[in-house]
Motif scaffolding. Structure first.
Motif, mmCIF file in Angstrom:
data_model
loop_
_atom_site.group_PDB
_atom_site.id
_atom_site.type_symbol
_atom_site.label_atom_id
_atom_site.label_comp_id
_atom_site.label_asym_id
_atom_site.label_seq_id
_atom_site.Cartn_x
_atom_site.Cartn_y
_atom_site.Cartn_z
ATOM 1 N N VAL A 103 0.919 -1.425 -0.304
ATOM 2 C CA VAL A 103 0.033 -0.048 -0.067
ATOM 3 C C VAL A 103 1.064 0.961 0.011
ATOM 4 O O VAL A 103 1.673 1.421 0.576
ATOM 5 N N ASN A 104 0.478 1.787 -0.971
ATOM 6 C CA ASN A 104 1.757 3.221 -1.690
ATOM 7 C C ASN A 104 1.253 4.565 -0.846
ATOM 8 O O ASN A 104 0.330 4.775 -0.517
ATOM 9 N N LYS A 105 2.172 5.419 -0.502
ATOM 10 C CA LYS A 105 2.008 6.193 -0.454
ATOM 11 C C LYS A 105 1.370 7.490 -1.619
ATOM 12 O O LYS A 105 0.074 8.406 -1.102
ATOM 13 N N ASP A 106 1.171 6.972 -2.742
ATOM 14 C CA ASP A 106 0.519 7.591 -4.000
ATOM 15 C C ASP A 106 -0.792 6.937 -3.772
ATOM 16 O O ASP A 106 -1.699 7.609 -5.003
ATOM 17 N N LEU A 107 -1.257 6.212 -2.900
ATOM 18 C CA LEU A 107 -2.532 6.162 -2.613
ATOM 19 C C LEU A 107 -3.150 4.926 -3.600
ATOM 20 O O LEU A 107 -4.518 4.496 -4.784
ATOM 21 N N THR A 108 -1.573 4.248 -4.091
ATOM 22 C CA THR A 108 -2.024 2.983 -5.331
ATOM 23 C C THR A 108 -1.728 1.416 -4.130
ATOM 24 O O THR A 108 -1.014 1.521 -2.832
ATOM 25 N N ILE A 109 -2.809 1.009 -5.042
ATOM 26 C CA ILE A 109 -1.581 -1.336 -3.688
ATOM 27 C C ILE A 109 -1.569 -1.705 -5.100
ATOM 28 O O ILE A 109 -1.744 -1.649 -6.133
ATOM 29 N N ASN A 110 -0.026 -2.569 -4.544
ATOM 30 C CA ASN A 110 0.695 -2.764 -5.728
ATOM 31 C C ASN A 110 -0.473 -4.679 -5.531
ATOM 32 O O ASN A 110 0.412 -5.317 -4.336
ATOM 33 N N LEU A 111 -0.275 -5.591 -5.958
ATOM 34 C CA LEU A 111 -0.621 -7.239 -5.637
ATOM 35 C C LEU A 111 0.183 -7.801 -7.026
ATOM 36 O O LEU A 111 -0.133 -7.924 -8.043
ATOM 37 N N LYS A 112 0.844 -8.872 -5.955
ATOM 38 C CA LYS A 112 1.516 -10.284 -6.445
ATOM 39 C C LYS A 112 1.230 -11.294 -6.887
ATOM 40 O O LYS A 112 0.992 -11.536 -5.414
ATOM 41 N N HIS A 113 0.710 -12.268 -6.823
ATOM 42 C CA HIS A 113 -0.109 -13.109 -7.188
ATOM 43 C C HIS A 113 1.554 -13.782 -6.967
ATOM 44 O O HIS A 113 1.602 -14.381 -8.754
ATOM 45 N N TYR A 114 1.116 -15.809 -6.824
ATOM 46 C CA TYR A 114 2.104 -16.620 -6.332
ATOM 47 C C TYR A 114 1.697 -17.671 -6.498
ATOM 48 O O TYR A 114 0.380 -18.140 -5.439
ATOM 49 N N VAL A 115 1.931 -18.856 -7.368
ATOM 50 C CA VAL A 115 1.742 -20.288 -7.085
ATOM 51 C C VAL A 115 2.992 -20.859 -6.899
ATOM 52 O O VAL A 115 3.982 -20.269 -7.564
ATOM 53 N N THR A 116 2.957 -22.166 -6.265
ATOM 54 C CA THR A 116 3.941 -22.647 -6.294
ATOM 55 C C THR A 116 3.158 -24.933 -6.413
ATOM 56 O O THR A 116 2.281 -24.534 -6.084
ATOM 57 N N ASP A 117 4.097 -24.934 -7.797
ATOM 58 C CA ASP A 117 3.089 -26.341 -8.056
ATOM 59 C C ASP A 117 4.315 -26.871 -7.375
ATOM 60 O O ASP A 117 5.279 -26.790 -6.958
ATOM 61 N N TYR A 118 3.885 -28.506 -7.042
ATOM 62 C CA TYR A 118 5.118 -28.559 -6.223
ATOM 63 C C TYR A 118 5.512 -30.574 -7.041
ATOM 64 O O TYR A 118 6.104 -31.281 -6.211
ATOM 65 N N TYR A 119 4.144 -30.754 -8.089
ATOM 66 C CA TYR A 119 4.468 -31.622 -9.109
ATOM 67 C C TYR A 119 4.426 -30.931 -10.460
ATOM 68 O O TYR A 119 3.957 -30.047 -11.016
#
Length: 115
Positions: free
Chosen positions: A51-67
């Motif tokens: 959550v940034n001072k310029d009123l933006t919110i950055n989201l980075k989605h991650y997935v971990t595969d085990y197979y």
């Protein structure tokens, strides 16, 4: 900010972090899910957020595969040694008068079939 447990598909336990906004009378205006962490059988997921001072919110989605993709869940031949989280999706929101407006969303090429 609200942090809570929830249950997803097949009663998978989730840990969620949600940012909410309210008006002066305490009425809920909007909410955005900042993080949702879970593991289910052969995969786990999480979201890095800022959550940034310029009123933006950055989201980075991650997935971990085990197979790997060639083997079914439970087949030890397909077990990935030292699995690493893989970027799946990026999003950016702008906070404007208490509302969270999605201004950017991009799925990583490998995961585009999920849209």
């Amino acid at each position: 900010m609200i942090i809570y447990n929830w249950y997803g598909i097949s009663d998978t336990p989730l840990l969620n972090i949600q940012l909410t906004s309210y008006d002066e009378q305490g009425k809920l205006l909007d909410a955005v899910l900042l993080d949702s962490q879970y593991s289910y059988e052969d995969v786990s997921c999480f979201i890095e957020f800022s959550v940034n001072k310029d009123l933006t919110i950055n989201l980075k989605h991650y997935v971990t595969d085990y197979y790997d993709d060639e083997h079914e869940y439970g087949d030890e031949a397909g077990l990935i040694k030292d699995p690493k989280p893989e970027f799946c999706k990026g999003e950016q929101y702008k906070i404007n008068t208490g509302k969270f407006k999605l201004i950017y969303s991009k799925m990583a090429k490998k995961f585009e079939w999920q849209q």
